[in-house]
Design an enzyme around this catalytic site. Structure first.
Site, short mmCIF file in Angstrom:
data_model
loop_
_atom_site.label_atom_id
_atom_site.label_comp_id
_atom_site.label_asym_id
_atom_site.label_seq_id
_atom_site.Cartn_x
_atom_site.Cartn_y
_atom_site.Cartn_z
N LYS A 20 0.86 -1.19 0.00
CA LYS A 20 0.00 0.00 0.00
C LYS A 20 0.89 1.24 0.00
CE LYS A 20 -2.47 1.61 3.64
NZ LYS A 20 -2.09 3.03 3.61
N HIS A 40 1.23 5.68 -0.21
CA HIS A 40 0.69 7.06 -0.16
C HIS A 40 1.67 7.83 -1.04
CE1 HIS A 40 -2.53 6.98 2.78
NE2 HIS A 40 -1.78 6.36 3.66
N ASP A 51 -3.40 4.25 -1.64
CA ASP A 51 -4.37 4.64 -0.60
C ASP A 51 -4.72 6.13 -0.77
OD1 ASP A 51 -5.83 4.88 1.72
OD2 ASP A 51 -4.15 4.46 3.07
N ARG A 52 -5.37 6.47 -1.89
CA ARG A 52 -5.60 7.87 -2.23
C ARG A 52 -6.80 8.47 -1.49
NH1 ARG A 52 -7.12 12.14 -2.92
NH2 ARG A 52 -6.74 13.67 -4.58
N LYS A 53 -7.70 7.61 -1.03
CA LYS A 53 -8.91 8.09 -0.32
C LYS A 53 -9.57 9.25 -1.05
CE LYS A 53 -7.60 6.58 4.36
NZ LYS A 53 -6.15 6.29 4.27
N ALA A 72 -12.34 11.70 -2.45
CA ALA A 72 -13.49 12.17 -1.66
C ALA A 72 -14.22 13.35 -2.32
CB ALA A 72 -13.02 12.57 -0.26
N ASP A 73 -14.22 13.41 -3.66
CA ASP A 73 -14.83 14.58 -4.32
C ASP A 73 -15.92 14.15 -5.30
OD1 ASP A 73 -15.16 17.29 -5.18
OD2 ASP A 73 -13.03 17.66 -4.78
N ILE A 74 -16.43 15.08 -6.05
CA ILE A 74 -17.46 14.75 -7.05
C ILE A 74 -16.83 13.92 -8.18
CG2 ILE A 74 -18.87 16.80 -6.58
CD1 ILE A 74 -17.68 17.94 -9.28
N SER A 79 -10.11 3.20 11.28
CA SER A 79 -9.52 2.67 12.52
C SER A 79 -9.27 3.76 13.55
CB SER A 79 -8.19 1.98 12.19
OG SER A 79 -7.28 2.91 11.63
N GLN A 126 -4.75 6.83 16.20
CA GLN A 126 -4.76 5.49 15.57
C GLN A 126 -5.01 4.44 16.65
OE1 GLN A 126 -5.40 3.58 13.21
NE2 GLN A 126 -3.61 3.31 11.91
O1 S5P Z 1 -9.16 3.65 8.71
C1 S5P Z 1 -8.04 3.64 8.23
C2 S5P Z 1 -7.84 3.53 6.84
C3 S5P Z 1 -6.54 3.48 6.36
S1 S5P Z 1 -6.34 3.13 4.68
N1 S5P Z 1 -6.95 3.69 9.04
C4 S5P Z 1 -5.66 3.66 8.56
O2 S5P Z 1 -4.72 3.69 9.36
N2 S5P Z 1 -5.46 3.60 7.20
C5 S5P Z 1 -4.08 3.63 6.62
O3 S5P Z 1 -3.38 2.48 7.06
C6 S5P Z 1 -3.24 4.84 7.05
O4 S5P Z 1 -3.37 5.90 6.12
C7 S5P Z 1 -1.84 4.29 7.08
O5 S5P Z 1 -1.24 4.40 5.79
C8 S5P Z 1 -2.00 2.81 7.40
C9 S5P Z 1 -1.78 2.45 8.85
O6 S5P Z 1 -0.47 2.67 9.23
P1 S5P Z 1 0.12 2.22 10.65
O7 S5P Z 1 1.52 2.71 10.63
O8 S5P Z 1 -0.70 2.86 11.72
O9 S5P Z 1 0.03 0.71 10.68
#
Ligand code: S5P
Length: 275
Positions: free
Chosen positions: A61, A63, A92-94, A96-98, A152, A220
């Site tokens: 994945k 960024h 993992d671009r996420k 979020a627009d039109i 998450s 996180q």
């Molecule tokens: O809900 C989410 C969705 C994503 S894609 N929570 C996340 O943490 N992520 C991504 O997963 C986040 O952008 C990061 O690249 C990765 C988690 O990284 P870590 O270092 O916390 O394991």
């Protein structure tokens, strides 16, 4: 919560989405449900980590916009490593627009994501148009899309009816949407406790996985592979800092050991689930 006991290989055979089929086949043959998120900011560190963890993952994945020295060669090297180690690439671009805007963001600009990323993801908040826009670019290239049904991070608003409406949205676009980013098998309900036997069989990708800590200082939250795969029915664990640690400074040998440890933990949780 009931979880699927069907194996990846069996699900691969029946899967109508080409890329989901390819991923499930790859997971079965490489015996891994690990996706490593390589969130570092230099090309040298990025390629070093990808090459080191490549043998143990089904997917890398990215960024791509956090790399300070991004160039076209980085994409070529990443594609070379994807072939060398046999893994898929997930940007993992996420989005979020039109629809019209995401279509341009997906195919154009500096990154031209659609040309190299097998999979990308999008928030469902704009409504169906976001999928329509991305699909116009991705479908002819046989790409796949994940919708963010849950997050998450602490205090996430992606819960309850937002999550279930996201599942409904995926079902309307199943020729392109191949799964969800979520902490559990979000398309399971009382009527379909094991949705892996349904024709759409969405794949569930779970970030927020860690064996050593419970979270970070910015919201996180981590759970173990056993909780995510074994108890919550997810298919793929996404692990970042748990594997590459401090990133730029981490020893390659330590990164390899951690990748092996997470691969083993994810696969053991999966084998226990399907037993
Ligand atoms: O809900 C989410 C969705 C994503 S894609 N929570 C996340 O943490 N992520 C991504 O997963 C986040 O952008 C990061 O690249 C990765 C988690 O990284 P870590 O270092 O916390 O394991």
């Amino acid at each position: 919560m009931s979880v699927s006991t069907r194996c990846y290989g069996e699900r691969a055979k029946a899967h109508p989405h080409k890329l989901a089929k390819r991923l499930l086949t790859l997971m079965e043959s490489k015996q891994t449900n690990l996706c490593v998120s390589v969130d570092v900011t230099t090309k040298t560190s990025f390629l070093r980590i990808v090459d080191a963890v490549g043998p143990y993952v089904c997917m890398i994945k990215t960024h791509i916009d956090i790399l300070s020295d991004f160039d076209a060669d980085l994409v070529q090297q990443l594609q070379r490593l994807s072939k060398k180690h046999d893994f898929l690439i997930f940007e993992d671009r996420k989005f979020a627009d039109i629809g019209n805007t995401v279509k341009l963001q997906y195919e154009s600009g500096i990154y031209k994501i659609a040309t190299w990323a097998h999979i990308t993801n999008a928030h469902s908040v704009p409504g169906d148009g976001i999928v329509t826009g991305l699909k116009a670019v991705g479908l002819p290239l046989e790409r796949g899309l994940l919708l963010l049904a849950e997050m998450s991070s602490q205090g996430s608003f992606a819960t309850g009816s937002y999550t279930s409406k996201t599942v409904d949205m995926a079902r309307r676009h199943k020729e392109f949407v191949m799964g969800f980013v979520a902490g559990r098998r979000v398309d399971a309900d009382a009527a379909n406790p094991d949705p892996s036997s349904l024709p759409d069989d969405f794949l569930c990708f779970s970030p927020g996985v860690g064996l050593a800590t419970k979270g970070d200082a910015m919201g996180q939250q981590y759970r173990t592979p056993k909780e995510v795969i074994g108890q919550c029915g997810s298919d793929i664990i996404i692990v970042g800092r748990g594997i590459y640690g401090a990133g730029e400074g981490s020893e390659t040998s330590v990164i390899v050991e951690e990748a092996k440890r997470y691969k083993e933990a994810g696969w053991t949780a999966y084998l226990a689930r399907i037993a």
